[in-house]
Enzyme design. Structure first.
Site, PDB file in Angstrom:
ATOM      1  N   CYS A  93       0.845  -1.192   0.000  1.00  0.00           N
ATOM      2  CA  CYS A  93       0.000   0.000   0.000  1.00  0.00           C
ATOM      3  C   CYS A  93       0.880   1.243   0.000  1.00  0.00           C
ATOM      4  CB  CYS A  93      -0.900  -0.012   1.236  1.00  0.00           C
ATOM      5  SG  CYS A  93      -2.046   1.379   1.338  1.00  0.00           S
ATOM      6  N   HIS A 135      -8.623  -3.826  -2.709  1.00  0.00           N
ATOM      7  CA  HIS A 135      -7.757  -3.028  -1.839  1.00  0.00           C
ATOM      8  C   HIS A 135      -8.163  -1.557  -1.889  1.00  0.00           C
ATOM      9  CE1 HIS A 135      -3.797  -1.796  -0.044  1.00  0.00           C
ATOM     10  NE2 HIS A 135      -4.115  -0.688  -0.699  1.00  0.00           N
ATOM     11  N   GLU A 136      -8.301  -1.017  -3.107  1.00  0.00           N
ATOM     12  CA  GLU A 136      -8.648   0.401  -3.250  1.00  0.00           C
ATOM     13  C   GLU A 136     -10.066   0.684  -2.769  1.00  0.00           C
ATOM     14  OE1 GLU A 136      -6.244   2.338  -3.704  1.00  0.00           O
ATOM     15  OE2 GLU A 136      -4.824   0.873  -4.472  1.00  0.00           O
ATOM     16  N   HIS A 139     -10.266   1.264   0.878  1.00  0.00           N
ATOM     17  CA  HIS A 139      -9.876   2.617   1.295  1.00  0.00           C
ATOM     18  C   HIS A 139     -11.078   3.552   1.343  1.00  0.00           C
ATOM     19  CE1 HIS A 139      -5.555   2.668   1.815  1.00  0.00           C
ATOM     20  NE2 HIS A 139      -5.376   2.007   0.676  1.00  0.00           N
TER      21      HIS A 139
END
Length: 167
Positions: A93, A135-136, A139
């Site tokens: 990350c 993953h994004e 966020h």
């Protein structure tokens, strides 16, 4: 402009982002470019990086930029997982560039989003791209890979990918 990327521990990273409204699109166009510049900067400095979410630069909007075969602007995404097949991987990350975290992610998903022209899009994502978008997307909900660690031994410090960059 290459903006400062918020680092692990910054309380802003744990906040939930708001949807982008159509009337905000023009004002956000410079942010898209800044996000792509951040990806290029991380690649230069750390030797990795394919995508970034707006919260990582302090913008609390549901916005992701991906730079792979071409640049993608992903606005207000939704994810649908295809099947139950999972994969285990070491996740990196930009908000903790020298740390890898062992996580489980779905192997296949469908991404639905609005693009930079405010047109609806849909993409099937598999394997590394499925992992990347998960993953994004996390966020946007204030979730970091560290919060998805398989166990308390799932953390590994790494050196710079490019030895000439390490000091």
């Amino acid at each position: 402009m290459e903006r400062e990327i918020l680092l692990l521990g910054n309380p802003q990273l744990y906040e939930i982002s708001e949807d982008v409204k159509k009337e905000e699109l023009e004002d956000l166009r410079p942010v898209f470019e800044d996000m792509f510049d951040c990806i290029k900067g991380i690649r230069r400095d750390y030797g990795f990086g394919r995508a970034i979410a707006a919260p990582q630069i302090g913008i609390k909007k549901r916005l992701i930029c991906i730079l792979t075969d071409k640049p993608y602007v992903i606005i207000n995404p939704t994810l649908e997982f295809i099947g139950d097949e999972m994969m285990e991987l070491m996740d990196d990350c930009m908000s903790f560039p020298k740390l890898l975290v062992r996580v489980h992610r779905y192997r296949h998903c469908i991404l639905r989003y609005t693009d930079e022209n405010w047109e609806k899009q849909e993409m099937r994502m598999d394997d590394d791209m499925s992992e990347l978008i998960q993953h994004e997307y996390d966020h946007l909900d204030g979730i970091l890979a560290t919060m998805r660690a398989i166990d308390n031994k799932s953390f590994v410090m790494k050196k710079y990918a490019n030895p000439s960059l390490s000091k």
